[in-house]
Write a protein that holds these residues in place. Structure first.
Motif, short mmCIF file in Angstrom:
data_model
loop_
_atom_site.label_atom_id
_atom_site.label_comp_id
_atom_site.label_asym_id
_atom_site.label_seq_id
_atom_site.Cartn_x
_atom_site.Cartn_y
_atom_site.Cartn_z
N ARG A 91 32.27 44.37 53.13
CA ARG A 91 32.55 45.07 51.52
C ARG A 91 32.72 44.56 50.84
NH1 ARG A 91 37.43 44.63 51.29
NH2 ARG A 91 39.33 44.42 52.87
N THR A 92 32.53 44.82 49.38
CA THR A 92 33.26 44.82 48.16
C THR A 92 34.42 44.54 48.61
OG1 THR A 92 31.64 46.44 47.33
CG2 THR A 92 33.09 45.31 45.67
N ALA A 93 34.37 43.47 47.61
CA ALA A 93 36.15 42.86 47.24
C ALA A 93 36.96 43.25 46.93
CB ALA A 93 36.47 41.41 47.02
N LEU A 94 37.95 43.48 46.97
CA LEU A 94 38.99 44.89 46.36
C LEU A 94 40.13 43.74 45.69
CD1 LEU A 94 40.03 46.65 49.31
CD2 LEU A 94 38.75 47.47 46.98
N SER A 95 39.64 42.56 45.16
CA SER A 95 40.91 41.24 44.52
C SER A 95 40.43 41.32 43.26
CB SER A 95 40.76 40.13 44.94
OG SER A 95 39.20 40.00 44.38
N GLY A 96 40.40 42.50 42.71
CA GLY A 96 39.45 42.88 41.29
C GLY A 96 40.98 43.77 40.66
N HIS A 97 41.65 44.78 41.47
CA HIS A 97 42.02 45.60 41.36
C HIS A 97 43.13 45.02 41.39
CE1 HIS A 97 39.80 49.21 42.99
NE2 HIS A 97 38.71 48.80 43.13
N PRO A 98 43.96 45.83 39.91
CA PRO A 98 45.41 45.15 40.21
C PRO A 98 46.82 46.37 40.84
CG PRO A 98 44.49 47.22 38.40
CD PRO A 98 43.66 46.89 39.46
N CYS A 99 46.40 45.92 42.80
CA CYS A 99 47.00 47.26 43.21
C CYS A 99 47.43 45.97 43.86
CB CYS A 99 46.33 48.76 43.25
SG CYS A 99 46.95 49.17 44.62
N SER A 100 48.66 46.37 44.00
CA SER A 100 49.06 45.05 45.88
C SER A 100 48.21 45.86 47.43
CB SER A 100 50.61 45.25 46.11
OG SER A 100 51.35 44.63 45.04
N PRO A 156 45.28 47.72 32.89
CA PRO A 156 43.58 47.52 32.99
C PRO A 156 42.51 48.33 31.78
CG PRO A 156 44.45 47.96 35.18
CD PRO A 156 45.35 48.71 33.78
N ALA A 157 42.14 47.39 31.04
CA ALA A 157 40.96 48.83 29.80
C ALA A 157 39.98 49.47 31.07
CB ALA A 157 39.71 47.44 29.94
N ASN A 158 39.85 50.63 30.01
CA ASN A 158 39.00 51.59 30.63
C ASN A 158 37.52 51.91 31.07
OD1 ASN A 158 41.19 53.54 29.44
ND2 ASN A 158 39.04 54.35 27.50
N GLY A 159 37.39 51.88 32.00
CA GLY A 159 36.34 51.65 32.84
C GLY A 159 37.01 50.23 34.37
N ASP A 160 37.67 49.70 34.35
CA ASP A 160 38.21 48.33 34.83
C ASP A 160 38.67 49.32 35.98
OD1 ASP A 160 37.49 46.25 33.33
OD2 ASP A 160 39.29 46.17 33.01
N PRO A 161 38.77 48.48 37.38
CA PRO A 161 39.61 49.03 37.81
C PRO A 161 40.85 49.51 38.34
CG PRO A 161 38.09 47.01 39.05
CD PRO A 161 37.98 47.86 37.52
N GLY A 162 41.31 50.37 38.52
CA GLY A 162 42.81 50.79 38.21
C GLY A 162 42.81 50.99 37.44
N TYR A 163 42.44 51.79 35.92
CA TYR A 163 42.55 51.76 35.46
C TYR A 163 43.30 53.34 34.96
CZ TYR A 163 39.15 54.76 33.30
OH TYR A 163 37.75 55.86 33.39
N VAL A 164 42.62 54.59 35.15
CA VAL A 164 42.99 55.73 35.80
C VAL A 164 44.60 55.78 36.16
CG1 VAL A 164 43.02 58.05 36.49
CG2 VAL A 164 40.73 56.52 35.83
#
Length: 183
Positions: A3-12, A153-161
């Protein structure tokens, strides 16, 4: 299929799932915690294919959650043991188990009981405030960006909302808002 890695998300939570959230991984960790430590035993207990089991074990070793101990030289065979990092996942496994006991088994309860070695009483997983030293209900919890976070995170990056929502809430976002019944 990976699956797609989640390491780019700013979330523990995302980072933890990247390591311990692959399909089968929590059950592998459960079995090793139960003392099932050999590859063939893990495979038999879980009914998992050898290649998937090998992949999951390799990932857990690479991430420092498991370590191997050789029990036979010819052919070379290893047992798998939880490290301190792996042992720290036991409360998360217990929380999943308790949720499953409550919401998937109905009144019968789940098939496994976990108790305190010294007194024999069944354990619970609870949220505690170390300051007040009291148990805390999910409805009493608030989340906000940690003080050390200097930019979202910038708009459009994982976790920005979620980062925008958490950053905008001065007193924090309620984690478990209970909806009032209108009936």
């Amino acid at each position: 299929m990976k699956r797609t890695a989640l390491s780019g998300h700013p979330c523990s939570i995302a980072h933890a799932l990247d390591v311990a959230g692959e399909w089968w991984t929590p059950l592998i960790l459960r079995d090793i915690a139960y003392g099932i430590r050999r590859f063939v035993e893990l495979q038999a207990d879980l009914g998992i294919s050898a290649n998937v089991l090998a992949d999951r074990l390799e990932t857990l070793i690479a991430n420092g959650i498991l370590e191997t101990h050789i029990y036979q030289q010819r052919p070379k065979r290893s047992e798998y043991h939880l490290t301190e990092k792996g042992t720290d996942l036991i409360p998360a496994l217990l929380a999943l188990m308790r949720w499953g006991d409550r919401w998937t088994w109905g009144n019968a309860g789940g098939p496994v009981s976990v108790s305190h070695r010294d007194c024999g009483r069944e354990v619970t997983v609870e949220i505690r405030c170390p300051h007040c030293e009291c148990s805390t209900a999910p409805a009493e919890l608030r989340a906000k960006l940690a003080e050390h976070v200097t930019h979202a995170p910038a708009n459009g990056d994982p976790g920005y909302v979620s980062a925008q929502r958490l950053g905008a809430a001065e007193s924090g976002v309620e984690l478990a808002r209970v909806r009032k019944s209108t009936a």
